[in-house]
Design a protein around this motif. Structure first.
Motif, short mmCIF file in Angstrom:
data_model
loop_
_atom_site.label_atom_id
_atom_site.label_comp_id
_atom_site.label_asym_id
_atom_site.label_seq_id
_atom_site.Cartn_x
_atom_site.Cartn_y
_atom_site.Cartn_z
N PRO A 59 -34.05 -16.60 0.88
CA PRO A 59 -33.56 -16.11 2.17
C PRO A 59 -34.32 -14.85 2.59
O PRO A 59 -34.61 -13.98 1.78
CB PRO A 59 -32.08 -15.81 1.91
CG PRO A 59 -31.96 -15.66 0.44
CD PRO A 59 -33.05 -16.50 -0.17
N GLY A 60 -34.68 -14.82 3.85
CA GLY A 60 -35.40 -13.66 4.36
C GLY A 60 -36.88 -13.67 4.08
O GLY A 60 -37.59 -12.73 4.42
N CYS A 61 -37.38 -14.74 3.46
CA CYS A 61 -38.81 -14.83 3.17
C CYS A 61 -39.57 -14.95 4.50
O CYS A 61 -39.21 -15.78 5.34
CB CYS A 61 -39.09 -16.05 2.29
SG CYS A 61 -40.82 -16.21 1.82
N PRO A 62 -40.60 -14.13 4.70
CA PRO A 62 -41.33 -14.21 5.96
C PRO A 62 -42.07 -15.54 6.09
O PRO A 62 -42.52 -16.11 5.10
CB PRO A 62 -42.31 -13.04 5.88
CG PRO A 62 -42.46 -12.75 4.43
CD PRO A 62 -41.16 -13.14 3.79
N GLU A 63 -42.16 -16.01 7.33
CA GLU A 63 -42.91 -17.22 7.62
C GLU A 63 -44.11 -16.85 8.47
O GLU A 63 -43.96 -16.20 9.50
CB GLU A 63 -42.05 -18.25 8.33
CG GLU A 63 -40.96 -18.83 7.45
CD GLU A 63 -40.22 -20.00 8.08
OE1 GLU A 63 -40.83 -20.76 8.87
OE2 GLU A 63 -39.03 -20.14 7.78
N LYS A 64 -45.29 -17.23 7.99
CA LYS A 64 -46.50 -16.97 8.76
C LYS A 64 -47.54 -18.02 8.40
O LYS A 64 -47.47 -18.64 7.33
CB LYS A 64 -47.02 -15.56 8.52
CG LYS A 64 -47.28 -15.20 7.09
CD LYS A 64 -47.64 -13.71 6.99
CE LYS A 64 -47.81 -13.30 5.55
NZ LYS A 64 -48.10 -11.89 5.40
N PRO A 65 -48.50 -18.24 9.28
CA PRO A 65 -49.52 -19.26 8.99
C PRO A 65 -50.49 -18.78 7.92
O PRO A 65 -50.87 -17.61 7.90
CB PRO A 65 -50.23 -19.45 10.33
CG PRO A 65 -49.94 -18.23 11.11
CD PRO A 65 -48.65 -17.67 10.60
N PRO A 66 -50.89 -19.67 7.01
CA PRO A 66 -51.83 -19.28 5.95
C PRO A 66 -53.24 -19.05 6.47
O PRO A 66 -54.03 -18.36 5.84
CB PRO A 66 -51.78 -20.45 4.97
CG PRO A 66 -51.22 -21.59 5.73
CD PRO A 66 -50.39 -21.03 6.83
N TYR A 67 -53.57 -19.64 7.61
CA TYR A 67 -54.89 -19.47 8.22
C TYR A 67 -54.74 -19.71 9.73
O TYR A 67 -53.72 -20.26 10.18
CB TYR A 67 -55.92 -20.43 7.61
CG TYR A 67 -55.48 -21.87 7.58
CD1 TYR A 67 -55.73 -22.73 8.66
CD2 TYR A 67 -54.79 -22.38 6.49
CE1 TYR A 67 -55.30 -24.03 8.64
CE2 TYR A 67 -54.36 -23.69 6.47
CZ TYR A 67 -54.62 -24.52 7.56
OH TYR A 67 -54.19 -25.81 7.53
#
Length: 104
Positions: A59-67
């Motif tokens: 929970p609360g883990c950031p989501e972002k694109p790997p590239y």
């Protein structure tokens, strides 16, 4: 900056109980559990495909694109908890479709 083989080997060791393996892809690495692609390692960061189970475990883990141009993944920052990483790999793969059969 490409990921180091040492970091990828460390992640595979951490998730050995889940039988995770790595394959070099496009200068970085893809991670597989039971033949299912579930994560990648880019710039020495573990990115896991987002699933309901993965979000519940982190929970609360950031989501972002790997590239650039990629969809957002869970950017896992804490990789020292081996049992949690194994659980994450198994839970994520359980929600992903099985790999498609390769044409011969």
């Amino acid at each position: 900056m490409a990921s180091s083989k040492q970091f990828v080997d460390y992640l595979c060791d951490q998730m050995a109980q889940a039988k995770v393996s790595a394959r070099r892809m496009f200068g970085e690495y893809g991670l597989y559990c039971g033949g299912v692609y579930f994560a990648c390692v880019c710039d020495d960061t573990l990115f896991v495909k987002p699933t309901g189970a993965g979000r519940a475990l982190l929970p609360g883990c950031p989501e972002k694109p790997p590239y650039a141009g990629a969809k957002p993944y869970l950017a896992v920052e804490e990789v020292e908890d081996a049992p949690l990483l194994c659980q994450l790999a198994r839970a994520t793969c359980a929600e992903l479709p099985p790999p498609k059969a390769r044409k011969k």
